[in-house]
Structures are given as structure tokens and as C-alpha cells.
Design a protein around this motif. Structure first.
Motif, PDB file in Angstrom:
ATOM      1  N   ASN A 107     -35.895  26.885  24.807  1.00 37.33           N
ATOM      2  CA  ASN A 107     -35.881  25.959  23.682  1.00 37.33           C
ATOM      3  C   ASN A 107     -36.415  26.635  22.425  1.00 37.33           C
ATOM      4  O   ASN A 107     -37.559  26.424  22.003  1.00 37.33           O
ATOM      5  N   PHE A 108     -35.588  27.477  21.789  1.00 35.90           N
ATOM      6  CA  PHE A 108     -36.039  28.257  20.653  1.00 35.90           C
ATOM      7  C   PHE A 108     -36.123  27.443  19.360  1.00 35.90           C
ATOM      8  O   PHE A 108     -36.515  27.975  18.315  1.00 35.90           O
ATOM      9  N   SER A 109     -35.760  26.175  19.425  1.00 36.81           N
ATOM     10  CA  SER A 109     -35.970  25.303  18.269  1.00 36.81           C
ATOM     11  C   SER A 109     -37.436  24.896  18.149  1.00 36.81           C
ATOM     12  O   SER A 109     -37.870  24.400  17.116  1.00 36.81           O
ATOM     13  N   ASP A 110     -38.194  25.119  19.214  1.00 33.83           N
ATOM     14  CA  ASP A 110     -39.634  24.853  19.220  1.00 33.83           C
ATOM     15  C   ASP A 110     -40.352  26.087  18.666  1.00 33.83           C
ATOM     16  O   ASP A 110     -40.193  27.202  19.180  1.00 33.83           O
ATOM     17  N   ASP A 111     -41.163  25.911  17.624  1.00 27.56           N
ATOM     18  CA  ASP A 111     -41.827  27.041  16.965  1.00 27.56           C
ATOM     19  C   ASP A 111     -42.731  27.830  17.901  1.00 27.56           C
ATOM     20  O   ASP A 111     -42.804  29.055  17.827  1.00 27.56           O
ATOM     21  N   LEU A 114     -40.559  29.862  20.349  1.00 35.48           N
ATOM     22  CA  LEU A 114     -39.948  30.980  19.636  1.00 35.48           C
ATOM     23  C   LEU A 114     -40.965  32.092  19.397  1.00 35.48           C
ATOM     24  O   LEU A 114     -40.655  33.273  19.610  1.00 35.48           O
TER      25      LEU A 114
END
Length: 258
Positions: A107-111, A114
Motif C-alpha cells: 500500500n504505497f499510498s500510505d506515507d 512508502l
């Protein structure tokens, strides 16, 4: 109202996982997790010293591994990055990991996810570079020695590679930045500290620690490298991308005359 806690640990990965265990077990509100050597209490936080417990750390490790095998690798690699504030960042990551039912590490939309992924990749790259750039020198004690100065604390990650590759000889790889090393004694790898007064970067200036034959071999290798290098075809920009200049002082083929 429960006061936010600062957990203080000994700096080891087992110590950190013990702090995570304690935070979960006691349902603590965590303001920060800090190494004992650099701990600073916040104005509204209560600092609490955590004593390393290997059994508790293993429970956390196994729990994360069962949840996601990729996540445990990311956590360990990111921890070794030594990035400021990494402990609290990893704690938030672990909290998310145990609360999510989906594959958190994707889930790379989570800072937070990422950032952990980016740090883990950076440490992984440094690991591979150290495996490629280590240059051993033979000491008079018949131990092959190499000093390194990696951007991240990758010694724990490279020991398996060198134990497998150089299983028939004793060797030491020493991190001069962090002042500790790994020593293979033909049986096992152990962590050590050394007096570094006699051992410096890889230069032509001789040290009585190493054999004369070692310097003769290094001179031969250095001359060979120079003779096979065609100056007109050198792409310095590309070369430094693959072999950054910060590693040159430890490479035999890049010896600086002192």
C-alpha cells in the motif's frame, strides 16, 4: 488520562522489538522510542527504560513474520538505516500491519509504508555494494582484513555472504564509522571491536600490521587495473554511478598515494 510514554532501549534490534512487545502488551500510548545513548524525554512524556528480553523480541518477530514475510524484511532493513526517528516510524508501521487484513507492504499510498519501503531498498542497495566493494588485506596474523564505511549499518546483513564465499580463511570486516566489526574464525561469525590506531583506509602507505607480500600484490593489481584502463573510453559519470567515490579509498584499484 494515560500519559504518553517514551520507551528507551539499548540500541539493539532485539531491544527494539522488546520495546514494541511492551508497548502492545501494556497498551501504552507511545510518544517515541529512543536509543539509551541518545534518549531525550519530552515535556509531556514519561521515559521508561526497557530491558532486552530475547523471548519477547522473538514473539514480536514471529508474529510479524506470520503476518507478512516481506514486512519483516522491510522492518529489519529500515531499522539498520539508522534514520532519525526510525523507531517511532517502524512502530506505527507495525501497528498498521497488525490492524490491516490486506497486504500492507504493497500500500504505497500510505506515507509510512512508502517511507519504510524506500529505506529498506536503500539499505538493500548498500548491502550489495558492500558485498561487491570489500577488499581484503592479509595481516601478519594470517587474517584477511577489510575496513568499510557504509552509509547504513549493513554488517549484520553481509556476514552470511562472506562466510559462504570465504569459508576456508579467517577474516575481519570492520566498520570504521560504527567502530565494530564481524570476525569469522573458520567456525562462526562474531561481533568484535578493535583498536584502530594501526589500521586506516586503503592507501599505499605501509603498516606493519600487513605482510610485505600483501603490498606487492596490491601494487601489482593496481598497476594491472591502470594498464587495462583506456583513458579515452572512460565514462566517469557512469563509473561513479556504479562505484561511488566515497568507496574509492577502500578499493585496491583506487589506491591513493599518501
Amino acid at each position: 488520562m494515560n500519559e504518553a510514554k517514551i520507551l528507551v532501549y539499548d540500541g539493539s534490534f532485539n531491544g527494539y522489538l522488546t520495546a514494541v512487545f511492551q508497548a502492545f502488551e501494556q497498551k501504552l500510548i507511545i510518544a517515541d522510542i529512543q536509543k539509551e545513548e541518545s534518549a531525550q524525554s519530552g515535556l509531556f512524556s514519561d521515559a521508561k527504560l526497557v530491558y532486552t528480553d530475547v523471548l519477547k523480541s522473538k514473539r514480536v518477530w514471529n508474529g510479524i513474520q506470520k503476518k507478512n514475510n516481506t514486512a519483516i524484511k522491510n522492518i529489519y532493513f529500515a531499522f539498520l538505516s539508522e534514520t532519525k526517528g526510525i523507531e517511532l516510524l517502524l512502530y506505527r508501521y507495525i501497528q498498521k500491519l497488525f490492524s490491516e487484513t490486506e497486504l500492507l507492504h504493497l500500500n504505497f499510498s500510505d506515507d509510512i509504508v512508502l517511507k519504510i519501503s524506500q529505506l529498506a531498498k536503500s539499505v538493500g542497495r548498500e548491502k550489495h555494494r558492500m558485498e561487491a566493494f570489500v577488499r581484503f588485506q592479509l595481516t601478519k596474523d594470517a587474517i584477511y582484513f577489510s575496513n568499510i564505511e557504509p552509509d547504513f549499518d549493513v554488517l549484520p546483513l553481509i556476514s552470511k555472504h562472506f562466510k559462504s564465499r570465504y569459508a576456508d580463511q579467517q577474516w575481519i570486516i570492520y566498520d570504521v564509522k560504527r567502530k565494530y566489526g564481524i570476525y569469522y574464525n573458520l567456525d562462526a561469525v562474531e561481533f568484535i571491536t578493535l583498536d584502530m590506531d594501526e589500521i586506516h583506509s586503503n592507501k599505499t602507505k605501509k603498516s606493519n600490521v600487513f605482510t610485505d607480500e600483501e603490498y606487492e600484490f596490491q601494487d601489482l593489481w593496481n598497476n594491472y587495473f591502470k594498464s587495462t584502463n583506456i583513458a579515452s573510453r572512460v565514462n566517469l559519470k557512469l563509473h561513479t554511478q556504479h562505484v561511488p567515490k566515497r568507496y574509492w579509498k577502500y578499493l585496491s584499484e583506487k589506491k591513493a598515494v599518501s
